[in-house]
Design a protein around this motif. Structure first.
Motif, PDB file in Angstrom:
ATOM      1  N   SER A 665       0.850  -1.200   0.000  1.00  0.00           N
ATOM      2  CA  SER A 665       0.000   0.000   0.000  1.00  0.00           C
ATOM      3  C   SER A 665       0.882   1.246   0.000  1.00  0.00           C
ATOM      4  O   SER A 665       2.022   1.225   0.460  1.00  0.00           O
ATOM      5  CB  SER A 665      -0.908   0.017   1.234  1.00  0.00           C
ATOM      6  OG  SER A 665      -0.177   0.306   2.393  1.00  0.00           O
ATOM      7  N   VAL A 666       0.321   2.362  -0.519  1.00  0.00           N
ATOM      8  CA  VAL A 666       1.064   3.623  -0.568  1.00  0.00           C
ATOM      9  C   VAL A 666       1.184   4.229   0.826  1.00  0.00           C
ATOM     10  O   VAL A 666       2.232   4.740   1.213  1.00  0.00           O
ATOM     11  CB  VAL A 666       0.360   4.609  -1.533  1.00  0.00           C
ATOM     12  CG1 VAL A 666       1.049   5.963  -1.504  1.00  0.00           C
ATOM     13  CG2 VAL A 666       0.333   4.046  -2.946  1.00  0.00           C
ATOM     14  N   LYS A 667       0.122   4.135   1.599  1.00  0.00           N
ATOM     15  CA  LYS A 667       0.111   4.683   2.950  1.00  0.00           C
ATOM     16  C   LYS A 667       1.081   3.912   3.850  1.00  0.00           C
ATOM     17  O   LYS A 667       1.292   2.724   3.679  1.00  0.00           O
ATOM     18  CB  LYS A 667      -1.307   4.593   3.515  1.00  0.00           C
ATOM     19  CG  LYS A 667      -1.438   5.049   4.948  1.00  0.00           C
ATOM     20  CD  LYS A 667      -2.849   4.812   5.472  1.00  0.00           C
ATOM     21  CE  LYS A 667      -2.943   5.160   6.945  1.00  0.00           C
ATOM     22  NZ  LYS A 667      -4.296   4.878   7.514  1.00  0.00           N
ATOM     23  N   ILE A 668       1.683   4.626   4.788  1.00  0.00           N
ATOM     24  CA  ILE A 668       2.526   3.974   5.783  1.00  0.00           C
ATOM     25  C   ILE A 668       1.677   3.721   7.019  1.00  0.00           C
ATOM     26  O   ILE A 668       1.307   4.652   7.746  1.00  0.00           O
ATOM     27  CB  ILE A 668       3.748   4.843   6.144  1.00  0.00           C
ATOM     28  CG1 ILE A 668       4.617   5.057   4.903  1.00  0.00           C
ATOM     29  CG2 ILE A 668       4.558   4.179   7.264  1.00  0.00           C
ATOM     30  CD1 ILE A 668       5.824   5.941   5.149  1.00  0.00           C
ATOM     31  N   GLU A 669       1.325   2.449   7.225  1.00  0.00           N
ATOM     32  CA  GLU A 669       0.452   2.087   8.336  1.00  0.00           C
ATOM     33  C   GLU A 669       1.233   2.024   9.635  1.00  0.00           C
ATOM     34  O   GLU A 669       2.382   1.547   9.657  1.00  0.00           O
ATOM     35  CB  GLU A 669      -0.226   0.735   8.082  1.00  0.00           C
ATOM     36  CG  GLU A 669      -1.291   0.757   7.001  1.00  0.00           C
ATOM     37  CD  GLU A 669      -0.718   0.633   5.598  1.00  0.00           C
ATOM     38  OE1 GLU A 669      -1.482   0.720   4.620  1.00  0.00           O
ATOM     39  OE2 GLU A 669       0.514   0.435   5.493  1.00  0.00           O
ATOM     40  N   SER A 670       0.608   2.482  10.705  1.00  0.00           N
ATOM     41  CA  SER A 670       1.194   2.367  12.040  1.00  0.00           C
ATOM     42  C   SER A 670       0.723   1.072  12.686  1.00  0.00           C
ATOM     43  O   SER A 670      -0.224   0.427  12.224  1.00  0.00           O
ATOM     44  CB  SER A 670       0.781   3.552  12.904  1.00  0.00           C
ATOM     45  OG  SER A 670      -0.610   3.484  13.189  1.00  0.00           O
ATOM     46  N   CYS A 671       1.353   0.706  13.789  1.00  0.00           N
ATOM     47  CA  CYS A 671       0.932  -0.495  14.510  1.00  0.00           C
ATOM     48  C   CYS A 671      -0.465  -0.308  15.097  1.00  0.00           C
ATOM     49  O   CYS A 671      -1.224  -1.271  15.219  1.00  0.00           O
ATOM     50  CB  CYS A 671       1.936  -0.824  15.607  1.00  0.00           C
ATOM     51  SG  CYS A 671       3.515  -1.448  14.958  1.00  0.00           S
TER      52      CYS A 671
END
Length: 820
Positions: A665-671
């Motif tokens: 995915s383009v978004k940087i997901e957080s925990c």
């Protein structure tokens, strides 16, 4: 038309009558095989009358005037109650299941033939000491006496299954018992699966640090960085190879995560309220109906001995005598290594060694198959061990073209004296004596926890491989077999096996946790079975200055998950009390309700509570979210949550939080993002499978202990009679461990746990207690098929007394075996 109707009516009536007669005949034959516990039977091969007193739980108390006659009586009792179980175990070890089950067991037979367990057992017989040979021969004679009785009196072939399946019962032999012990070694060993999984994961991850995240080392001395698997062997390798299906009928080897486990702990007199030593033990195995264990008491020349036996083996494997008690836990010793063997491209009958190419040692082996043509295998051995079939353990994925995989394993010894060690243990009179007698034990490796009247100890028993300090993978991944430094160099001396004798704190124990910090190659293992239960055990042991039998029982039955208490605050750190008000019926509102329940939960995995199910579904979905995008279909092999991995990710140990970012995915997901999504995944799964009324959920509904009949357990209608299911507490990481299946539509089914529990108190030995998870009988029409199951489920026990008068007073029958 009337004539046609009459004939149809007649034919229908005949069909109904035939079915009724068939059912009645089957029931009659099945009941004929029910053992009669109250009789007198003349048998040959004994020196004096043997009295087998069945107490009210059908536990046989075998009273004999000689050790030989006592073992004869045990063989007879095993065959009375567990003949079918013994048949399946022996045929499995021999690689002869397909003779009665057809092609569906061919994969199991092929693996066992390749391993050569039964021929190795035959070769090991003459290496036993005189007392053990005498015991094996007497035990075999006892089994055969029961078989002869069945045949001469037409007793329904001795078990309903033997009537259903055409499985002629050949006479029992000493090698059969040794072969079953070797089969136990296979069922308790998991290092092959770990090596293959580590190699496959290494091929998919671009950073060794990430490999240490998902397959973490137990806390302790660090491990030097290992090479990537691709650099060890010549390619190409199929990084995206499909997983082998886990649907083998009657598999001999356990799935990853379902190898041996157990708890055992002991207290010296100074830590006991009664000033007597204490020991609790609950070995963990896959649940079956009947249970793997069988309770028995033997009267030997050294005195009485009582505990858990394995049908087919003439020993009290766990239990006590008048002077000693012993328990076992899986040591997780790394006693298996896989070797990639290069085939000579100019001569496929040769493989590469450090000194050039050398011929395989080969032998033909024919597998007869019911309703199919027999097949002939060419068994091949290298210097490192037998060549394994590519279709097992996902070996296809880690084997380069032009190569095969061989196995080094301590249990493949043709001079295996483990049976002599087990027989000798029953006669030991002290902790030191037991440790000394166990020096000839080879496999399966176990932590042996011991108490006598004044002392406690724990000793790792079993042969420890000697590896070179320069081993390329340190035995953690398949390694080139032609490199001399990778090959085993014999075994380490018994004195190097970890030993804890008379510990200063007065308490010793093991929950399959890491026991010693030793650097390679003097280590025990890199892979251990527990990093969580031990924390709860330590707290319970240190929480009391002195212990009692009842406090040991309380610890054995403890269902508090330290894992849940530790991980939930990390998983929900950014979710609790941060959401906006949500309308009833919305996903947000459901999430808030779930979080509210978990916020007030103490981590107890009680069968009647909803929180354990919400937690288990959440953390399972969380690991799935974290690894699926990185590992693809290989994520299917990670069937159980690894708590240390989750903790590393949420504490960002060594940058492990990068697992939270979805790489596609383009978004940087957080925990926090992944944790919230995983909770929603879990709640959707719960709603689809258990309903949306969260407060009404019951963990025990999902966590049923499934004691499945090994053969008839999937047969419609019949499975309702032969399978035993029980709602249970506990979980993967509790002391009362109930290991979940991790797969399929019921991933939280309890399939692996303490099918035997025993607590021994030497202040009052006859107050000791034990229990198994089903019943003594393997006959599903017997009232003793499941009568102990409800006691086990409720955490109750039966007396473990050597008082023969007590057994006689409440007996359900007394069998007298007399000389003809």
């Amino acid at each position: 038309m009337v004539l046609v109707f009459r004939w149809l009516l007649r034919l229908s009536t005949l069909a109904v009558v035939a079915v009724v007669l068939g059912v009645l005949a089957t029931q009659y034959l099945a009941k004929r095989s029910l053992p009669d516990y109250d009789k007198e039977l003349p048998v040959s091969g004994i020196t004096a009358t043997i009295e087998i007193i069945r107490d009210n739980a059908a536990v046989p108390h075998i009273m004999a005037l000689s050790d030989r006659d006592a073992f004869f009586g045990l063989g007879y009792s095993h065959a009375q109650d567990r003949l079918w179980q013994m048949t399946v175990l022996r045929r499995t070890a021999q690689g002869r299941l397909s003779e009665i089950f057809g092609t569906r067991t061919l994969k199991t037979d092929t693996l066992l033939r390749r391993l050569d367990l039964y021929p190795l057992a035959v070769q090991s017989v003459p290496h036993q000491n005189a007392a053990t040979l005498d015991a094996l021969e007497a035990y075999s004679a006892g089994v055969n006496a029961r078989i002869s009785e069945i045949n001469s009196k037409s007793l329904g072939r001795g078990a309903p299954e033997l009537f259903v399946f055409n499985a002629p019962m050949a006479p029992w032999q000493p090698a059969d018992s040794i072969a079953i012990m070797k089969l136990m070694s296979l069922q308790l060993s998991g290092h092959i699966s770990e090596e293959v999984l580590r190699a496959r994961t290494s091929l998919l991850l671009d950073d060794n640090q990430r490999l240490s995240d998902i397959l973490p080392d137990m806390p302790g001395i660090g491990v030097a960085a290992l090479p990537e698997y691709a650099s060890l062997v010549p390619g190409p390798l199929n990084r995206l190879a499909a997983n082998q299906p886990d649907d083998t009928f009657l598999p001999a080897a356990p799935r990853r995560g379902l190898a041996g486990a157990s708890n055992a702990f002991a207290a010296a007199p100074g830590r006991s309220a009664s000033q007597g030593t204490l020991l609790a033990n609950d070995p963990h195995l896959g649940f079956t109906a009947p249970a793997f264990w069988y309770l028995a008491r033997l009267e030997l020349a050294e005195g009485g001995v009582i505990g858990g036996t394995v049908p087919g083996i003439p020993t009290i494997a766990v239990g006590r005598s008048e002077k000693l008690a012993w328990g076992v836990t899986s040591s997780y010793l790394d006693d298996q290594d896989l070797f990639i063997e290069e085939i000579n491209p100019d001569n496929t009958e040769e493989y590469r060694t450090p000194d050039g190419f050398k011929p395989f040692v080969t032998r033909k082996s024919i597998i007869n198959i019911k309703d199919a043509a027999p097949i002939t295998l060419t068994l091949r051995w290298t210097d490192n061990g037998p060549v394994l079939p590519r279709s097992t353990y996902d070996l296809e994925a880690v084997t380069p073209p032009g190569h095969v995989v061989a196995l080094s394993w301590t249990a493949l010894s043709p001079k295996d004296t483990s049976m002599s060690a087990a027989i000798g243990l029953m006669t030991a009179t002290s902790v030191e004596d037991a440790i000394d007698l166990s020096r000839i034990h080879i496999a399966p490796s176990q932590n042996l926890t011991l108490i006598d009247g004044s002392n406690v100890a724990m000793k790792l028993v079993g042969a420890m491989p000697r590896r070179s300090p320069n081993h390329q993978s340190q035995g953690r991944m398949p390694s080139p077999g032609w490199v001399a430094d990778n090959r085993w160099q014999g075994t380490l001396p018994y004195s190097s096996n970890p030993e804890f004798l008379a510990p200063e704190g007065g308490i010793v124990g093991n929950t399959n946790n890491k026991t010693v910090d030793r650097s390679f190659p003097n280590h025990v293992s890199f892979d251990w079975g527990d990093s969580q239960r031990v924390q709860r055990w330590q707290g319970l042991m240190q929480g009391r200055k002195v212990h009692t039998r009842d406090s040991f029982i309380e610890a054995q039955l403890d269902t508090v998950s330290v894992t849940a208490r530790s991980l939930l605050p990390l998983m929900g750190r950014d979710l609790w009390y941060t959401g906006e008000a949500a309308a009833a019926g919305t996903p947000e509102r459901l999430r808030q309700r779930a979080l509210d329940l978990l916020a007030n939960w103490n981590g107890e995995m009680n069968e009647y509570l909803p929180e354990p199910l919400i937690y288990a579904a959440w953390i399972r979905a969380l690991q799935e979210r974290l690894i699926r995008d990185d590992l693809g279909t290989l994520a299917d092999k990670y069937t159980h949550v690894e708590p240390l991995f989750i903790e590393r990710v949420f504490r960002n140990v060594g940058g492990a939080s990068k697992w939270c970012d979805v790489i596609r995915s383009v978004k940087i997901e957080s925990c926090a993002d992944i944790s919230r999504l995983a909770l929603d995944d879990a709640l959707i799964w719960i709603e689809e499978n258990h309903g949306s009324a969260l407060e009404s959920l019951r963990w025990g509904t999902a966590h049923e202990a499934t004691h499945k009949h090994t053969v008839l357990g999937d047969v419609p209608i019949l499975r309702s009679f032969v399978n035993i299911t029980q709602s249970t507490s506990g979980g993967d990481n509790t002391l009362m461990r109930g290991r979940t299946s991790g797969i399929g539509p019921t991933p939280f089914s309890n399939v692996h746990g303490a099918a035997y529990r025993g607590v021994y108190d030497f202040a009052d030995p006859d107050s000791s207690v034990f229990v198994i998870s089903t019943g003594q009988s393997g006959h599903f029409l017997s009232r003793h098929y499941d009568d102990l199951g409800q006691l086990w489920r409720r955490g109750e026990y039966i007396p473990m007394s050597l008082d023969v008068d007590l057994a006689r007073a409440a007996s359900v029958g007394i069998t007298k075996l007399t000389k003809p």
